[in-house]
Design an enzyme around this catalytic site. Sequence first.
Site, PDB file in Angstrom:
ATOM      1  N   HIS A 121      44.745  14.450   4.079  1.00 30.95           N
ATOM      2  CA  HIS A 121      44.397  15.188   4.988  1.00 30.95           C
ATOM      3  C   HIS A 121      45.526  15.509   6.003  1.00 30.95           C
ATOM      4  O   HIS A 121      45.262  16.291   7.118  1.00 30.95           O
ATOM      5  CB  HIS A 121      42.971  14.770   5.762  1.00 30.95           C
ATOM      6  CG  HIS A 121      43.151  13.417   6.156  1.00 30.95           C
ATOM      7  ND1 HIS A 121      43.999  13.136   7.270  1.00 30.95           N
ATOM      8  CD2 HIS A 121      42.199  12.461   5.663  1.00 30.95           C
ATOM      9  CE1 HIS A 121      43.590  11.839   7.426  1.00 30.95           C
ATOM     10  NE2 HIS A 121      42.598  11.442   6.602  1.00 30.95           N
ATOM     11  N   HIS A 122      46.769  14.935   5.702  1.00 26.63           N
ATOM     12  CA  HIS A 122      47.698  15.323   6.658  1.00 26.63           C
ATOM     13  C   HIS A 122      47.371  15.019   8.257  1.00 26.63           C
ATOM     14  O   HIS A 122      47.910  16.004   9.140  1.00 26.63           O
ATOM     15  CB  HIS A 122      48.336  16.559   6.287  1.00 26.63           C
ATOM     16  CG  HIS A 122      48.532  17.037   5.063  1.00 26.63           C
ATOM     17  ND1 HIS A 122      49.287  16.363   4.155  1.00 26.63           N
ATOM     18  CD2 HIS A 122      47.818  17.663   4.148  1.00 26.63           C
ATOM     19  CE1 HIS A 122      48.920  16.523   2.909  1.00 26.63           C
ATOM     20  NE2 HIS A 122      48.028  17.660   2.936  1.00 26.63           N
ATOM     21  N   CYS A 123      46.566  14.152   8.657  1.00 26.13           N
ATOM     22  CA  CYS A 123      46.161  13.997   9.963  1.00 26.13           C
ATOM     23  C   CYS A 123      45.650  15.149  10.608  1.00 26.13           C
ATOM     24  O   CYS A 123      45.800  15.509  11.901  1.00 26.13           O
ATOM     25  CB  CYS A 123      47.318  13.493  10.731  1.00 26.13           C
ATOM     26  SG  CYS A 123      48.059  12.058  10.112  1.00 26.13           S
ATOM     27  N   ALA A 124      44.989  15.880   9.623  1.00 23.21           N
ATOM     28  CA  ALA A 124      44.424  17.152  10.340  1.00 23.21           C
ATOM     29  C   ALA A 124      42.974  17.245   9.580  1.00 23.21           C
ATOM     30  O   ALA A 124      42.682  18.307   9.346  1.00 23.21           O
ATOM     31  CB  ALA A 124      45.125  18.414   9.933  1.00 23.21           C
TER      32      ALA A 124
ATOM     33  N   ALA B 195      46.909   9.758   6.324  1.00 18.29           N
ATOM     34  CA  ALA B 195      47.441  10.375   5.068  1.00 18.29           C
ATOM     35  C   ALA B 195      47.625  12.031   5.607  1.00 18.29           C
ATOM     36  O   ALA B 195      47.107  12.411   6.460  1.00 18.29           O
ATOM     37  CB  ALA B 195      46.319  10.488   4.264  1.00 18.29           C
TER      38      ALA B 195
END
Lengths: 147, 157
Positions: free
Chosen positions: A102-105, B157
């Site tokens: 989730h790429h920290c989003a 992640a």
Amino acid sequence: GATWNEPPYKFEAGTPMIAEAGGLGAAARYLMDLGMDNVRAHELSIMPTFLDALTNEEGVRVLGPLVPEQRSGPIAFTVDSVHPHDIGAMLDQHGVCVRVGHHCAKPLLKHLGLNSTARASLYVYNDVDDLEPLLDGIRHARDFFAR
Amino acid sequence: MSLDDLYQDIILDHYKSPKNRAPSLEGEDVHVHHSNPLCGDEMDLRIHVEDGTLAGIVFDGEGCSISQSSASAMTEAVKGRSLADVLELAEDFRLMMHGEESSRPDDLGDGIAFQGVAKFPVRVKCALLGWMAVKDAIETFQHGDHEHVVTHDGEPA
């Protein structure tokens, strides 16, 4: 109320990010030596090729605006019926490194109705020759999980 | 070992046609929710216990092929076993994920197909998710509770 992790994790004290701070400084110097205008120009010179190919690839959904000038290097995408973690594993085998998750989003992904994406990041190291293995890996993943 | 060997037919079959996958369970005693921030996996596991035996188990959620197929194979392997036996089997699977030989390959059923995951360290957490959830569900039951939410530690992640 606070919630505690299970031992031993709950006992781990935080460590200041000393190495990371040093690395950030070195990275900033490296980019300033290259010149940020040059970095941006390089990104913009290769991004249209990647955006065109990915948006025309069956089952691939590119997130964010499709206008290169409105983006930075990273291109987050999903592939129908293939979980991003599986895409990442397949791309690994094709010599392509992407980030998945989730790429920290997390709130943004929730808003988009997703729980993770794959993300190919175009940078000064990349050129258009990197497109072919990326597409090969995506097709391999798509065909493999559709079989 | 190549990735194609990892994704054997057994694993793909469970991914495409999961067993015991449902959003609810009749006679539910415990519901646990496990998530793995490393990859965004989410898993709901529900169990029904009768006379110390795992009489019913269903899972639901979203995740990669390894996590979903492993949970599916896990439900088949543990259903009908005593709670103590399931905990032992879960430990056997966990050790297998760390490269040890399973001492109960027949009891793991299709779970044995995940042996190769040990060679792909970043996927070990995926394969373990369902097994950790069932272990937690049993321990939650033994504590007399009905719900438990767990977030597994991982790199952002």
